[in-house]
Motif scaffolding. Structure first.
Motif, PDB file in Angstrom:
ATOM      1  N   GLY A 299     -17.420  13.204 100.815  1.00  0.00           N
ATOM      2  CA  GLY A 299     -15.875  13.657 101.198  1.00  0.00           C
ATOM      3  C   GLY A 299     -14.634  12.706 100.882  1.00  0.00           C
ATOM      4  N   LEU A 300     -15.268  11.588 100.091  1.00  0.00           N
ATOM      5  CA  LEU A 300     -14.257  10.665  99.489  1.00  0.00           C
ATOM      6  C   LEU A 300     -14.134  10.902  97.944  1.00  0.00           C
ATOM      7  CD1 LEU A 300     -15.252   7.538 101.218  1.00  0.00           C
ATOM      8  CD2 LEU A 300     -13.560   9.013 102.162  1.00  0.00           C
ATOM      9  N   ARG A 301     -12.876  10.685  97.628  1.00  0.00           N
ATOM     10  CA  ARG A 301     -12.525  10.844  95.970  1.00  0.00           C
ATOM     11  C   ARG A 301     -12.760   9.503  95.553  1.00  0.00           C
ATOM     12  NH1 ARG A 301      -7.971   9.889  92.943  1.00  0.00           N
ATOM     13  NH2 ARG A 301      -6.722   9.909  94.762  1.00  0.00           N
ATOM     14  N   GLU A 302     -13.514   9.554  94.403  1.00  0.00           N
ATOM     15  CA  GLU A 302     -13.964   8.163  93.737  1.00  0.00           C
ATOM     16  C   GLU A 302     -12.687   8.023  92.624  1.00  0.00           C
ATOM     17  OE1 GLU A 302     -17.522   5.725  91.754  1.00  0.00           O
ATOM     18  OE2 GLU A 302     -17.844   7.878  92.359  1.00  0.00           O
ATOM     19  N   LEU A 303     -12.329   6.969  92.521  1.00  0.00           N
ATOM     20  CA  LEU A 303     -11.334   6.754  91.422  1.00  0.00           C
ATOM     21  C   LEU A 303     -11.855   6.553  90.238  1.00  0.00           C
ATOM     22  CD1 LEU A 303      -8.844   3.662  93.174  1.00  0.00           C
ATOM     23  CD2 LEU A 303      -8.586   6.358  93.074  1.00  0.00           C
ATOM     24  N   VAL A 304     -11.011   6.905  88.989  1.00  0.00           N
ATOM     25  CA  VAL A 304     -11.732   6.764  87.711  1.00  0.00           C
ATOM     26  C   VAL A 304     -11.053   5.481  87.076  1.00  0.00           C
ATOM     27  CG1 VAL A 304     -11.926   7.666  85.406  1.00  0.00           C
ATOM     28  CG2 VAL A 304     -12.148   9.282  87.517  1.00  0.00           C
TER      29      VAL A 304
END
Length: 706
Positions: A299-304
């Motif tokens: 449910g979390l967005r992972e940074l690139v």
């Protein structure tokens, strides 16, 4: 007339020069065993000849003594004396104490040699253990004892450790009640009471192998191979006053750490230090734990991010390592097995090359300001830091034109890109405590989110039990749900969608499973499970239900409906399809209050009491004092105000034990308003308790800050 028994005459003893002695060919000892001749010679040089030789005169063919004596018993002592003579440490003519038997006796010389060896009673191991202990108590060091008896120091330490086992177990061993291997197993702890407790538990069982004894004795300790011990380091643990118990008789992989509480404190402190260092990078939040469950980042967005470029020196080092690796592989391409040194070097090169692959990442500062980090302990004991995860509520808000607000505008939470913020560090699901608990002030801060969830889990389970015990109310609850489905806005394509889903309790305190509510629910469930024809023809289940009497039907309905009761607090999640909205949470808690009032639920009667573990040790000092003031009065609160937090929590547990005091999450809303004297209202006029009401202390609110 009685005949007098003939008296026995013992052989005489005298000193005989060593050069008049010769080893008898009738000596039965042929195989070397026990202490070596060299060690025995050193013992004689240190202590003298403790036991005399047994000799017999040598006679010529005419039966006349020649002046020489043969040694049928004591051959090893003779050879040790012979060695000392060769080393010129003993004179050839030195007198040797001997017991001389007559030359013409009827006893064969072979019999004398055999009897001297087989009639010798060996020393019981326990006597040796105690003798070593007595020598140490009289001032001899372990090294001196080892030198005196020509054994390794480790052997002396093993014997001393065996002698230190509980006297009760030593007597059992002396009476052949246990084996030496079992006695060795008991040396892994020094607590005599614990040793005796374990032996009493297994002595009559068939399962009492040494490994089982060691496992039982060390079940409350932490093995040195545990990743927490590797993370902290044994030296740091011992420097802090911790004790590591070693097994002197087996490979123990570093031993066992005897103070788990100290270890956990050191782990927490080191993890917090890691988090403080990472916080300097500007992250919004940091969650710290020994380990995280699978799917903790769902449910979390992972940074690139962008990997940090290698320097010229690092590139050259990487190429050199690759060349060395290829060269070593080529040199041993035809070998069935690599030499240990080569195999070890290849492993080092692989590890170094892997480090080049996993480079530090560079992230956009604006993204860092809204994202967070997970920090835990990897399997090998090293810190595992996972950077760059954005929660749904921290995503950038849209501007009036409908475009994403990443372009330098204000972010969710009101933090401007590039502005300074202090990361909210959460350890084990709870906000990090202040460095000095005595400086936390008198302000009553909101309860930690995890504690609120645990407390509402208690309330949920108690509500389930209350609903299951009242079929009329259970029927009303179900009908209420069906009426909402039929006349409300929730219209779907199925003919009937009335379904009870067993609500999972994600955060539980350790004692929840042992509570009275849990036990009653389990007993009730098992009783129904034995009667219901599950796993068979569905028609049979229908017929069984149809034939139940009215009281049984109501009771079963109440039991099933109760599993759908959900009075849990959880963090609202308005930005995702999963979770619950703020409005939904308020409705859930309002209905839970109504259900509690209708069933007459009393959490005190349900068995909940405030303890150090479930509440008092989890909140601030101000909260503890407030609880005692509400439950036991102002005077009691004044008596504990000067105590340290740990002592204050213990004393508060005693003072509140029989008062029936409950924290806000376990009180009905109306009662919470009356006790606290202040509450907020939502737009529907619903009264919210203080622990859920918004305030101006958002920076200090552990729930809001997360």
């Amino acid at each position: 007339m009685a005949v007098a028994a003939q008296k026995i005459t013992l052989s005489s003893s005298r000193d005989i020069p060593f050069n008049k002695l010769a080893l008898s060919q009738s000596n039965v000892r042929r195989v070397k065993a026990g202490v070596s001749v060299e060690e025995l010679a050193e013992s004689i040089a240190r202590r003298g000849l403790i036991q005399s030789l047994h000799v017999r005169p040598v006679v010529d063919d005419g039966g006349k003594e020649t002046g020489m004596f043969e040694v049928p018993a004591g051959g090893r002592r003779f050879r040790a004396l012979e060695l000392l003579v060769r080393q010129k440490r003993l004179a050839k003519t030195a007198p040797v104490p001997c017991v001389v038997s007559e030359a013409g006796v009827d006893i064969l010389i072979d019999e004398v040699s055999l009897a001297e060896n087989i009639e010798r009673a060996p020393l019981h191991p326990l006597d040796q253990f105690r003798a070593f202990l007595a020598l140490r108590e009289k001032g001899m060091t372990e090294e001196a004892i080892a030198a005196a008896f020509f054994v390794d120091v480790k052997v002396v330490r093993q014997r001393l450790r065996l002698a230190s086992v509980s006297p009760v177990l030593l007597e059992t061993y002396a009476e052949d009640g246990m084996t030496l291997e079992q006695l060795m197993a008991f040396t892994v702890v020094e607590d005599h009471a614990r040793q005796e407790q374990v032996w009493d538990a297994i002595k009559d069982n068939w399962a009492k192998e040494p490994w089982q004894i060691r496992r039982m004795l060390t079940e409350t300790t932490v093995p040195a191979s545990d990743k927490r011990a590797a993370f902290v380091g044994i030296e740091a643990y011992e420097a802090a006053g911790g004790y590591v118990l070693r097994d002197l008789f087996q490979q123990d992989e570093g031993g066992w750490l005897q103070d788990p509480i100290l270890l956990d404190r050191l782990v927490s402190e080191k993890l917090k230090a890691e988090a403080e260092a990472v916080a300097a990078e500007g992250w919004k939040w940091i969650e710290v734990a020994v380990s995280f469950p699978y799917g903790h980042d769902h449910g979390l967005r992972e940074l690139v991010g962008t990997p940090v470029d290698l320097t010229e020196e690092e590139r050259a080092t990487r190429e050199d390592l690759r060349d060395e690796y290829d060269r070593l592989e080529a040199n041993h391409a035809g070998a069935d097995e690599l030499p240990d040194a080569v195999d070890h070097r290849l492993g080092e090169i692989e590890e170094a090359l892997r480090a080049f692959e996993f480079r530090p990442m560079v992230y956009d500062p604006a993204e860092i300001a809204r994202a967070g980090v997970f920090i835990c302990i990897d399997g090998d004991g090293s810190p595992l830091i996972e950077r760059g995860f954005v929660r749904p509520e921290d995503e950038a808000s849209a501007d009036p034109d409908g475009e994403d607000g990443d372009g330098g505008g204000a972010m969710a939470g009101g933090v401007e890109p590039g502005s300074h913020q202090r990361a909210v560090i959460t350890i084990g699901g709870e906000p990090s405590e202040p460095e000095d608990e005595d400086d936390e002030g008198d302000a009553i801060k909101p309860l930690p989110e995890r504690l609120v969830i645990e407390l509402t889990a208690h309330r949920t389970l108690a509500l389930r039990d209350a609903v299951a015990s009242n079929p009329r109310i259970a029927m009303t609850v179900l009908l209420h749900k069906l009426v909402l489905d039929c006349f409300g806005a929730h219209v779907s394509g199925c003919a009937l969608e009335a379904r009870v889903r067993d609500v999972h309790l994600p955060v539980q305190s350790p004692e929840l499973g042992d509570s009275d509510s849990a036990k009653r629910i389990d007993e009730r469930h098992e009783a129904w499970k034995r009667d219901i024809p599950l796993g068979q023809d569905d028609d049979r289940l229908w017929d069984w239900l149809d034939q139940l009497d009215q009281a049984s039907r109501h009771a079963l309905l109440a039991h099933c409906v109760s599993f759908g009761v959900n009075a849990l607090y959880e963090r609202p999640n308005p930005y995702s399809g999963t979770g619950i909205s703020q409005q939904g949470l308020e409705r859930r808690l309002r209905e839970a209050d109504r259900l509690a009032q209708t069933t007459g639920l009393d959490l005190v009667e349900a068995g909940w009491k405030p303890t150090v573990g479930n509440y008092l040790g989890r909140v601030t000092k101000a909260r503890i004092i407030e609880a005692v003031r509400e439950g036991a009065g102002d005077h009691a609160a004044e008596l504990i105000g000067h105590l340290k937090k740990g002592d204050m929590a213990k004393e508060a547990e005693r003072l509140l034990a029989e008062t029936g005091w409950l924290p806000e999450p376990l009180r009905p809303t109306i009662e919470a308003q009356a006790v606290d004297g202040a509450a907020d209202q939502d737009e529907d006029g619903m009264v919210l308790p203080d622990f859920l009401a918004g305030d101006d202390e958002g920076a200090d609110d552990p729930v809001a800050a997360e």
